[in-house]
Design an enzyme around this catalytic site. Structure first.
Site, PDB file in Angstrom:
ATOM      1  N   ASP A 280       0.859  -1.179   0.000  1.00  0.00           N
ATOM      2  CA  ASP A 280       0.000   0.000   0.000  1.00  0.00           C
ATOM      3  C   ASP A 280       0.901   1.235   0.000  1.00  0.00           C
ATOM      4  O   ASP A 280       1.656   1.459   0.943  1.00  0.00           O
ATOM      5  CB  ASP A 280      -0.871  -0.044   1.274  1.00  0.00           C
ATOM      6  CG  ASP A 280      -1.892   1.076   1.301  1.00  0.00           C
ATOM      7  OD1 ASP A 280      -1.946   1.864   0.331  1.00  0.00           O
ATOM      8  OD2 ASP A 280      -2.629   1.161   2.306  1.00  0.00           O
TER       9      ASP A 280
ATOM     10  N   ASP B  15      -3.042   2.251  -5.827  1.00  0.00           N
ATOM     11  CA  ASP B  15      -1.856   2.264  -4.958  1.00  0.00           C
ATOM     12  C   ASP B  15      -1.782   1.040  -4.052  1.00  0.00           C
ATOM     13  O   ASP B  15      -1.064   1.056  -3.067  1.00  0.00           O
ATOM     14  CB  ASP B  15      -1.881   3.519  -4.088  1.00  0.00           C
ATOM     15  CG  ASP B  15      -2.998   3.466  -3.070  1.00  0.00           C
ATOM     16  OD1 ASP B  15      -4.091   3.016  -3.427  1.00  0.00           O
ATOM     17  OD2 ASP B  15      -2.748   3.853  -1.917  1.00  0.00           O
ATOM     18  N   GLU B  16      -2.538   0.013  -4.364  1.00  0.00           N
ATOM     19  CA  GLU B  16      -2.654  -1.086  -3.419  1.00  0.00           C
ATOM     20  C   GLU B  16      -2.833  -2.404  -4.156  1.00  0.00           C
ATOM     21  O   GLU B  16      -3.603  -2.485  -5.107  1.00  0.00           O
ATOM     22  CB  GLU B  16      -3.903  -0.807  -2.564  1.00  0.00           C
ATOM     23  CG  GLU B  16      -3.965  -1.558  -1.283  1.00  0.00           C
ATOM     24  CD  GLU B  16      -5.296  -1.324  -0.568  1.00  0.00           C
ATOM     25  OE1 GLU B  16      -5.825  -0.203  -0.607  1.00  0.00           O
ATOM     26  OE2 GLU B  16      -5.796  -2.291   0.010  1.00  0.00           O
TER      27      GLU B  16
HETATM   28 MG   LIG Z   1      -2.377   3.927   0.146  1.00  0.00          MG
END
Ligand SMILES: [Mg+2]
Length: 363
Positions: A17, A115-116
């Protein structure tokens, strides 16, 4: 029973993350923002009070600003809050960069957001913590962004791990520590526990994983329906959900930037040749084919021409053919004077190479 199931699960799962992704990108690109409370979203003063905070940096979070908060409310909580409008094209491009790094480690990738993602690195011989460290290093080298990472044998624990030490943290949860980790977890940190569930737990006097573990599966079903089962297994550090490989790549390509502009057609052709063989090698390695070939050319004045050719069947992976296509486009875009700063070749509309079925029957 649960312990038996846990012990059987020998996967190596990493959850990655990127910390406060949009905010971190904007601070990277404008370091003056680093010390200021920053929200990514529209400034309510400039947009008639409209807007929502997409992400806030840690300075703003300390002042009580959080994502999904209305911009006006955020500004009330933190009057000197700085707003930067989101640039999703930029975030998507960086996300693609990060995903390309994931592919250096495994092909089993489940993206959750820009983003993960979850990575199943079970087939890699290196230990999961070593791989996680390498992964973080690669992301930093390529993007100058920090991330938080959880490492364990299932997705839920990996996710709980990445949330455990934020920002820029690593949490490894091996089998022998998993049950303790879950027992000590505050009930609000369990996956899927929102405000309503939390309220119910408060009434029941359930404060942490240990309290949750003590509840029977039947009681959990009575209070929470099918989510009760999820909670029951979470309390036992057990989860068999696979990393769902949804990462069919959007594109495979390579660009070259030249410090000194290229002025010669033959030099350009040679540069395309080099790019083409790299792209083909990458496609071969990943057993992919593409139906669109995009050629990108940028000159000294930052004028960029990007042109794609799409076929109904995938292109053959032949560098010489790719160079011919690239030069056709080049000659069209730059008929005479040239000062070339960047060349790129990219395949998109990606599909997997089909294995020849015959070999199966021949055996
Ligand atoms: Mg994040």
């Amino acid at each position: 029973m649960a312990e038996f199931l846990q012990a059987k699960d020998n996967r190596k799962i990493i959850h990655v993350d990127i910390d406060a992704f949009y905010a971190q990108v904007e601070m990277r690109d404008d370091p003056r923002l680093k010390k200021l409370p920053l929200a990514i979203g529209r400034d309510p003063d400039k947009h008639l009070g409209h807007g929502v905070v997409a992400t806030a940096n840690y300075v703003a979070r300390k002042a009580g600003v959080h994502s999904a908060m209305g911009s006006i409310e955020a500004k009330r909580a933190c009057p000197n809050l700085v707003f930067v409008a989101p640039d999703f094209d930029k975030y998507r491009a960086i996300s693609a960069q990060i995903h390309a790094i994931f592919h250096e480690f495994t092909e089993m990738i489940e993206p959750v957001a820009l983003d993960e993602a979850y990575l199943d690195v079970s087939s890699n011989k290196m230990s999961a913590p070593t791989l996680a460290a390498k992964l973080r290093k690669r992301i930093w080298e390529e993007t100058h962004l920090t991330c938080s990472v959880g490492v364990s044998y299932n997705k839920v624990l990996a996710k709980l791990g990445s949330e455990h030490h934020k920002p820029n943290g690593v949490t490894v949860i091996p089998h022998n520590l998993a049950q303790d980790f879950v027992w000590e977890l505050p009930i609000k940190d369990f996956r899927g526990v929102g405000a309503k569930t939390l309220e119910k737990f408060e009434k029941l006097g359930i404060k942490d994983g240990r309290d949750l573990y003590a509840m029977s599966q039947d009681d959990l079903r009575v209070y929470f329906g099918s989510f009760g089962d999820v909670l029951y297994w979470q309390a036992r550090a057990t989860h068999f959900g696979p990393v769902k490989d949804r990462s069919i790549r959007q594109s495979v390509g390579k660009e070259n930037t030249f410090e000194f502009a290229l002025h010669d057609r033959q030099v350009v052709e040679a540069a395309f040749k080099e790019l083409a063989s790299k792209v083909v090698a990458n496609m071969e390695k990943r057993k992919l084919l593409g139906r669109t070939l995009t050629v990108k050319i940028r000159d000294d004045d930052f004028h960029t021409s990007t042109k794609g050719i799409t076929q109904s069947v995938p292109f053959e992976l032949d560098p010489a053919f790719m160079v011919r296509q690239a030069m056709l486009i080049f000659d069209e875009a730059y008929p005479d004077d040239m000062a070339i700063r960047l060349l790129g070749l990219t395949f998109s509309n990606i599909e997997e190479q089909k294995y020849q079925a015959v070999s199966l029957f021949e055996q």
